[in-house]
Structures are given as C-alpha cells and as structure tokens.
Design a protein around this motif. Structure first.
Motif, PDB file in Angstrom:
ATOM      1  N   LEU A  57     -23.226 -76.103  -9.135  1.00 56.12           N
ATOM      2  CA  LEU A  57     -22.330 -77.243  -9.329  1.00 56.12           C
ATOM      3  C   LEU A  57     -21.251 -76.923 -10.371  1.00 56.12           C
ATOM      4  N   GLU A  58     -21.626 -76.179 -11.395  1.00 56.53           N
ATOM      5  CA  GLU A  58     -20.644 -75.794 -12.416  1.00 56.53           C
ATOM      6  C   GLU A  58     -19.593 -74.848 -11.823  1.00 56.53           C
ATOM      7  N   ARG A  59     -20.017 -73.883 -11.027  1.00 55.95           N
ATOM      8  CA  ARG A  59     -19.060 -72.953 -10.403  1.00 55.95           C
ATOM      9  C   ARG A  59     -18.088 -73.684  -9.477  1.00 55.95           C
ATOM     10  N   GLN A  60     -18.522 -74.789  -8.893  1.00 54.32           N
ATOM     11  CA  GLN A  60     -17.658 -75.572  -8.004  1.00 54.32           C
ATOM     12  C   GLN A  60     -16.754 -76.527  -8.780  1.00 54.32           C
ATOM     13  N   GLY A  61     -16.946 -76.611 -10.091  1.00 52.30           N
ATOM     14  CA  GLY A  61     -16.137 -77.508 -10.914  1.00 52.30           C
ATOM     15  C   GLY A  61     -16.579 -78.955 -10.873  1.00 52.30           C
ATOM     16  N   LEU A  62     -17.828 -79.202 -10.468  1.00 51.11           N
ATOM     17  CA  LEU A  62     -18.335 -80.569 -10.350  1.00 51.11           C
ATOM     18  C   LEU A  62     -19.052 -81.049 -11.608  1.00 51.11           C
ATOM     19  N   VAL A  63     -19.531 -80.114 -12.414  1.00 55.79           N
ATOM     20  CA  VAL A  63     -20.156 -80.433 -13.701  1.00 55.79           C
ATOM     21  C   VAL A  63     -19.760 -79.357 -14.703  1.00 55.79           C
ATOM     22  N   SER A  64     -19.982 -79.669 -15.970  1.00 51.70           N
ATOM     23  CA  SER A  64     -19.872 -78.641 -17.014  1.00 51.70           C
ATOM     24  C   SER A  64     -21.213 -78.604 -17.739  1.00 51.70           C
ATOM     25  N   ILE A  65     -21.584 -77.430 -18.184  1.00 56.75           N
ATOM     26  CA  ILE A  65     -22.877 -77.244 -18.845  1.00 56.75           C
ATOM     27  C   ILE A  65     -22.638 -76.733 -20.255  1.00 56.75           C
ATOM     28  N   ASP A  66     -23.230 -77.419 -21.236  1.00 54.05           N
ATOM     29  CA  ASP A  66     -23.213 -76.960 -22.623  1.00 54.05           C
ATOM     30  C   ASP A  66     -24.589 -76.394 -22.918  1.00 54.05           C
ATOM     31  N   ARG A  67     -24.611 -75.132 -23.309  1.00 49.31           N
ATOM     32  CA  ARG A  67     -25.867 -74.495 -23.669  1.00 49.31           C
ATOM     33  C   ARG A  67     -26.143 -74.790 -25.141  1.00 49.31           C
ATOM     34  N   SER A  73     -27.099 -79.349 -21.821  1.00 46.55           N
ATOM     35  CA  SER A  73     -26.551 -80.675 -21.576  1.00 46.55           C
ATOM     36  C   SER A  73     -25.548 -80.548 -20.436  1.00 46.55           C
ATOM     37  N   VAL A  74     -25.629 -81.461 -19.477  1.00 47.29           N
ATOM     38  CA  VAL A  74     -24.778 -81.396 -18.295  1.00 47.29           C
ATOM     39  C   VAL A  74     -23.900 -82.643 -18.250  1.00 47.29           C
ATOM     40  N   ALA A  75     -22.596 -82.434 -18.061  1.00 48.65           N
ATOM     41  CA  ALA A  75     -21.646 -83.543 -17.940  1.00 48.65           C
ATOM     42  C   ALA A  75     -20.958 -83.457 -16.591  1.00 48.65           C
ATOM     43  N   ILE A  76     -20.697 -84.596 -15.992  1.00 47.90           N
ATOM     44  CA  ILE A  76     -20.013 -84.628 -14.708  1.00 47.90           C
ATOM     45  C   ILE A  76     -18.511 -84.504 -14.943  1.00 47.90           C
TER      46      ILE A  76
END
Length: 99
Positions: A57-67, A73-76
């Motif tokens: 989902l992150e690679r598709q630009g649908l979410v961002s992930i904070d490590r 933590s995942v944000a839409i």
C-alpha cells in the motif's frame, strides 16, 4: 480458481486496511492496534503478511509508514482516502460497496 480467490482475498484485505485507517479521526494507527482490529473483523493475518500488505500500500502511495523504535505507525494518504470512500479506483485493491 485458487488464484482468483487468493487475489480477491488480498484485494479485500487491502481495502479493509484503508477503511479502518480512514475511519479514525487521526487517520493514523499503529500496526499492533491495526492487527487487533483486523482480527476482530475476522480478517486476522500473520504479522509478516500484514507488513507485506502495508508495504505494498505504501509503494502505491495509499499509505505512509513511520518506523518507530517499537513498531510502526501507518497513516492514510489523500489517494488512500479517496479509494476507501469509493471516489477513485486503485488496481490491486477491492472497490468499496456502493451505498
């Protein structure tokens, strides 16, 4: 047929992840809480499968992930929000039901 079923399940999981995050006021969730929410909806999956779906989902630009030091933590994203609401169509993610 097995391949088609697996594909539909994968696409449904991705949509459910987007919809769960989108339903939150903060539009952000930690992966542990997300895993519990998915389990409560009978969509439980192993941690490595969830990580794989989130990375996709992150690679598709649908979410961002904070490590974070402990977990993630995942944000839409705006694109993810639009798809979760049925405004746009994203390949590899199920479409939300109309209505």
């Amino acid at each position: 047929m097995k391949n088609t079923l697996e594909t539909r399940l994968r696409e449904s999981r991705r949509l459910m992840i987007l919809q769960l995050i989108n339903a939150l006021e903060a539009r952000r969730i930690d992966t542990g809480t997300l895993a519990y929410a998915l389990r409560d909806l009978d969509m439980e999956m192993p941690a490595d499968v969830l990580d794989g779906e989130l990375s996709w989902l992150e690679r598709q630009g649908l979410v961002s992930i904070d490590r974070l030091p402990i977990g993630k933590s995942v944000a839409i994203s705006a694109r993810g929000d639009q798809h979760a609401r049925g405004v746009t169509v994203e390949p590899g993610v199920a479409r939300p039901a109309l209505g």
